[in-house]
Design a protein around this motif. Structure first.
Motif, PDB file in Angstrom:
ATOM      1  N   ASN A  97       0.850  -1.188   0.000  1.00  0.00           N
ATOM      2  CA  ASN A  97       0.000   0.000   0.000  1.00  0.00           C
ATOM      3  C   ASN A  97       0.888   1.241   0.000  1.00  0.00           C
ATOM      4  O   ASN A  97       1.244   1.780   1.048  1.00  0.00           O
ATOM      5  N   LYS A  98       1.247   1.678  -1.191  1.00  0.00           N
ATOM      6  CA  LYS A  98       2.195   2.787  -1.323  1.00  0.00           C
ATOM      7  C   LYS A  98       1.642   4.117  -0.827  1.00  0.00           C
ATOM      8  O   LYS A  98       2.394   5.048  -0.532  1.00  0.00           O
ATOM      9  N   ASP A  99       0.317   4.234  -0.706  1.00  0.00           N
ATOM     10  CA  ASP A  99      -0.287   5.491  -0.268  1.00  0.00           C
ATOM     11  C   ASP A  99      -0.594   5.517   1.227  1.00  0.00           C
ATOM     12  O   ASP A  99      -1.268   6.424   1.709  1.00  0.00           O
ATOM     13  N   ILE A 100      -0.093   4.535   1.957  1.00  0.00           N
ATOM     14  CA  ILE A 100      -0.430   4.434   3.373  1.00  0.00           C
ATOM     15  C   ILE A 100       0.130   5.621   4.157  1.00  0.00           C
ATOM     16  O   ILE A 100       1.224   6.119   3.874  1.00  0.00           O
ATOM     17  N   ASP A 101      -0.644   6.099   5.123  1.00  0.00           N
ATOM     18  CA  ASP A 101      -0.237   7.224   5.961  1.00  0.00           C
ATOM     19  C   ASP A 101       0.407   6.666   7.233  1.00  0.00           C
ATOM     20  O   ASP A 101      -0.300   6.125   8.100  1.00  0.00           O
ATOM     21  N   PRO A 102       1.734   6.779   7.398  1.00  0.00           N
ATOM     22  CA  PRO A 102       2.411   6.217   8.576  1.00  0.00           C
ATOM     23  C   PRO A 102       1.869   6.762   9.896  1.00  0.00           C
ATOM     24  O   PRO A 102       1.872   6.057  10.911  1.00  0.00           O
ATOM     25  N   SER A 103       1.381   8.004   9.887  1.00  0.00           N
ATOM     26  CA  SER A 103       0.914   8.612  11.136  1.00  0.00           C
ATOM     27  C   SER A 103      -0.343   7.929  11.670  1.00  0.00           C
ATOM     28  O   SER A 103      -0.726   8.139  12.830  1.00  0.00           O
ATOM     29  N   LYS A 104      -0.993   7.109  10.822  1.00  0.00           N
ATOM     30  CA  LYS A 104      -2.178   6.381  11.254  1.00  0.00           C
ATOM     31  C   LYS A 104      -1.859   4.926  11.638  1.00  0.00           C
ATOM     32  O   LYS A 104      -2.758   4.134  11.912  1.00  0.00           O
ATOM     33  N   LEU A 105      -0.567   4.589  11.635  1.00  0.00           N
ATOM     34  CA  LEU A 105      -0.141   3.250  12.035  1.00  0.00           C
ATOM     35  C   LEU A 105       0.264   3.269  13.503  1.00  0.00           C
ATOM     36  O   LEU A 105       0.689   4.286  14.044  1.00  0.00           O
TER      37      LEU A 105
END
Length: 618
Positions: free
Chosen positions: A377-385
């Motif tokens: 998932n190249k568009d994943i937002d790290p701040s939501k992990l």
């Protein structure tokens, strides 16, 4: 009459002494009588000839001390459920204490879920220990007797199969009969809630209350587990296939076995349940080169080849695994504990066997899971992990998460806290990628909201094979992670201490009525967090963020040089544990040297093993 009065008047002390002696004698007599009455009651309700024999022998020998030990207090139910030695009496694991626990759990679930409990049902599983199946069958019958559906694993399974079934079947609760890696004479009763995580307060208090209110044993003999329509056999329904589908969904999309570069892996189940299920998982996930430790892969409740069935003990428990690896040309060893919820990793790197600490495996898995998530998932937002670990685990996960822009949370020890923290933050829009604690427990998804040694074994195998394709082993990858995110060097160990008074004395001396030490040897102490008395001088209001508990000892020091020191007692074993970690970007040898001096200071100044007569250090 007057002469009697005069005698009492002139011999007050003698008469008072006689009165005290008589009163004391009456109290002792009453106490002994009550203990023997408890034994008589037990013999009337116990249907197990083995435990009845134990009680009869104590009665025939007039062994008041022995009877007091097993009838003097009831096995307490807590957030870890039950765990104790198997044997007769209310203070041990046996058919009666298990039945009473199951009855209390039924009534508490009825309070919480009302009539809905009957359609939601519960999951029940068990490991391969002596009596585990019997205890599970008693529990299943008790639930069915109250018209509650039971999703039942009719054969020994890994502990994580129970929380997995809860999340997939959406049941109200679950029970796993296991004592994990405890000695062979122990057993346990682990309870999960409807989210699949182990129970936390106030459920433990509520269940305990309902146990006390439902001590009379119910009639359940008429319940046939094979014919009763309320019993759904998960083994016959091949429910484990759904677990393998879940494992496949976690894999890198481009992963494929490579016979040329894949590593040969030795696997041991430590005489537990793991091999059958790990073998199926390997077939489902394209892991080819597995060499089992033949002497240890079949379940055996006597654990004949190991003194302690705990792979965390290192060389002592993994001797046969190393011998198998040497003989078969393997350079990686994976070891599940008996209920397969933990995993130990040993690697041959540069010709020498290296035991990877739980902290090392934790950061490797964090890297692996994040890398694969970003690839898929190249568009994943790290701040939501989200990534989670415990107060005694390495601070490296926090540094890793911060560098990658990921939310990190710290919890108390235990996966009940890790999983529930994950659920709390998922409600706020976060995705929990990973949770771990240093005692070789790893959670790679809230689909199994507990430590899972089978999924971890699969992920480690694939990661090792992937890295091998680049000519790299786990140890080298770990070194590269340290170079990028910082060197975190730690020493975790423990002393045996069988005397609760000594343990209290050690911690009370540190507290010194609130006048905590300002130095650890020559090292100034900056902050102190005491989760036993709820004190944290790093907070403006002096109140810790983490939950406190008077029933366990835990003190953490943050030294001026950044070193973190935690002292705590074990919840299940007679140990005082210490966890000491130093980190930095400097030369690791320099960090190690400082750490060694701190360790020495902690042992000499706070634990004083000789002065406190502490047992062997591990």
């Amino acid at each position: 009459m007057q002469s009697i009065f005069n005698y009492i008047k002139n011999n007050k002390k003698t008469v008072a002494g006689a009165v005290v002696a008589i009163a004391s004698g009456i109290a002792i007599y009453k106490y002994k009588t009550s203990i023997y009455r408890e034994a008589e009651k037990w013999l009337k309700i116990d249907k197990n000839e083995e435990t009845k024999k134990e009680v009869k022998e104590l009665v025939s020998k007039n062994d008041t001390k022995g009877l007091k030990k097993i009838f003097g207090q009831r096995l307490s139910f807590g957030t870890a459920g039950l765990r104790a030695r198997m044997g007769a009496g209310y203070s041990q694991m046996n058919e009666i204490t298990v039945a009473q626990t199951a009855q209390g759990l039924v009534r508490y679930l009825e309070e919480q879920f009302k009539d809905k409990i009957r359609e939601l049902g519960v999951v029940i599983g068990f490991d391969a220990r002596n009596n585990s199946q019997t205890f599970a069958e008693i529990s299943a019958r008790i639930f069915a007797s109250q018209k509650i559906k039971v999703f039942y694993y009719s054969e020994p399974v890994p502990t994580p199969f129970v929380p997995f079934a809860i999340t997939q079947l959406k049941t109200a609760a679950g029970v796993m009969v296991t004592a994990s890696h405890n000695p062979k004479n122990d057993n346990g009763y682990k309870v999960y809630w409807d989210n699949g995580a182990q129970i936390i307060s106030p459920h433990d208090v509520g269940i305990s209350r309902c146990i006390e209110a439902n001590l009379d044993i119910w009639e359940i003999e008429q319940i046939d587990l094979k014919k009763n329509p309320l019993i759904v056999n998960l083994i016959e329904n091949q429910f484990d296939h759904k677990y393998y589908e879940y494992l496949q969904s976690q894999l890198p999309t481009n992963y494929k076995s490579n016979p040329q570069t894949d590593r040969k892996i030795t696997y041991t189940a430590m005489h537990g349940v793991g091999y059958r299920w790990f073998k199926k998982a390997c077939q489902a996930c394209d892991i080819q080169k597995i060499e089992p430790v033949k002497e240890q892969v079949e379940p055996d409740p006597e654990f004949p080849t190991v003194e302690y069935p705990n792979p965390e003990e290192g060389k002592e428990s993994l001797k046969l695994a190393i011998e198998t690896a040497e003989r078969t040309g393997c350079d990686l060893i994976l070891a599940n504990d008996p209920d397969a919820d933990r995993i130990a990793v040993v690697e041959k790197s540069h010709g020498k066997w290296k035991f990877l600490h739980g902290n090392d495996v934790g950061i490797l898995l964090a890297w692996w899971l994040l890398m694969n998530l970003k690839k898929s998932n190249k568009d994943i937002d790290p701040s939501k992990l989200l990534m989670v670990s415990t107060v005694v685990s390495s601070g490296m996960l926090s540094a890793f998460a911060q560098a990658e822009g990921i939310r990190y949370e710290e919890t108390l020890t235990g996966f009940k806290w890790i999983a529930n923290k994950g659920f709390d933050l998922e409600k706020k829009g976060f995705h929990c990628v990973f949770g771990f604690e240093e005692s070789i427990g790893y959670m790679s998804s809230l689909i199994v909201p507990d430590k899972d040694g089978i999924s971890a074994a699969v992920l480690i195998s694939q990661m090792a094979n992937y890295l091998a394709g680049f000519g790299m082993d786990l140890t080298e990858k770990l070194s590269r992670i340290h170079q990028k995110y910082g060197h975190f060097i730690f020493e975790n160990s423990y002393f045996f201490c069988y005397d609760p008074v000594t343990i209290s004395s050690i911690f009370n001396k540190i507290r010194n009525d609130g006048n905590y030490p300002k130095f650890c040897g020559d090292f100034p102490i900056k902050f102190i967090r005491d989760l036993t008395v709820c004190y944290d001088n790093s907070k403006p209001d002096l109140v810790p963020i983490l939950p406190c508990s008077k029933s366990s000892q835990m003190i953490t020091f943050t030294l001026d040089n950044g070193c973190i020191v935690t002292l705590r007692t074990s919840g299940t074993e007679p140990k005082i544990k210490y966890y000491i970690e130093m980190s930095g970007k400097d030369d690791p040898e320099k960090i190690r040297s400082i750490l060694d001096n701190v360790v020495k200071a902690v042992i000499e100044n706070f634990l004083d093993p000789k002065g406190n007569n502490l047992g062997e250090r591990k």
